[in-house]
Scaffold this active site. Structure first.
Site, PDB file in Angstrom:
ATOM      1  N   CYS A  65       0.863  -0.920  -0.173  1.00 13.50           N
ATOM      2  CA  CYS A  65       0.066   0.303   0.180  1.00 13.50           C
ATOM      3  C   CYS A  65       0.674   1.486   0.054  1.00 13.50           C
ATOM      4  CB  CYS A  65      -0.608   0.492   1.400  1.00 13.50           C
ATOM      5  SG  CYS A  65       0.191  -0.021   2.945  1.00 13.50           S
ATOM      6  N   SER A  66       0.155   1.888   0.507  1.00 18.72           N
ATOM      7  CA  SER A  66       1.127   3.485   0.177  1.00 18.72           C
ATOM      8  C   SER A  66       0.889   3.592   1.795  1.00 18.72           C
ATOM      9  CB  SER A  66       0.624   4.282  -0.646  1.00 18.72           C
ATOM     10  OG  SER A  66      -0.626   4.926  -0.218  1.00 18.72           O
TER      11      SER A  66
END
Length: 100
Positions: free
Chosen positions: A7-8
Site C-alpha cells: 500500500c501507500s
C-alpha cells in the site's frame, strides 16, 4: 501462508489486514498477513507466498512483479470492489487462489 499487502502506508489497508486475519482465524487457517509500503517490500519478502497490491498503487504492479516473481512469489492487484468494501474474506480467497 504469508501474505503481504502493498500500500501507500494508508490506514485502510491496515483495516483490511485485520479483517483478513479475522477471516483466516475463523477458517482455522494459519496465516501471517501484513501491510507494508512499497518502499519496504524488499525487506519483508522472506517466506512470503503472496503479495497483493492495493488498487491505489496499481501503477507499481510491473515494478513489484519484477521484484517478487523471480522469487516464486505470486502477486496480483487486490480486487477494487472487495478493497473498497473492506471484504477481508474475499481478499483472503484471492490470496489463497493465487497460492494454488
Amino acid at each position: 501462508m504469508k501474505i503481504i499487502l502493498v500500500c501507500s502506508a494508508g490506514m485502510s489497508t491496515s483495516m483490511l489486514v485485520n479483517k483478513m486475519r479475522k477471516s483466516a482465524e475463523e477458517r482455522g487457517l494459519e496465516a501471517s498477513i501484513d501491510a507494508v509500503a512499497e518502499s519496504q517490500l524488499k525487506n519483508n519478502l522472506e517466506g512470503t507466498d503472496v503479495v497483493l497490491i492495493g488498487p491505489q498503487v496499481r501503477f507499481l504492479e510491473k515494478k513489484i512483479r519484477a521484484l517478487v516473481e523471480p522469487k516464486g512469489i505470486q502477486t496480483d492487484i487486490i480486487d477494487q470492489i472487495a478493497y473498497g468494501m473492506m471484504k477481508g474474506d474475499v481478499v483472503l480467497d484471492q490470496a489463497i487462489a493465487l497460492k494454488k
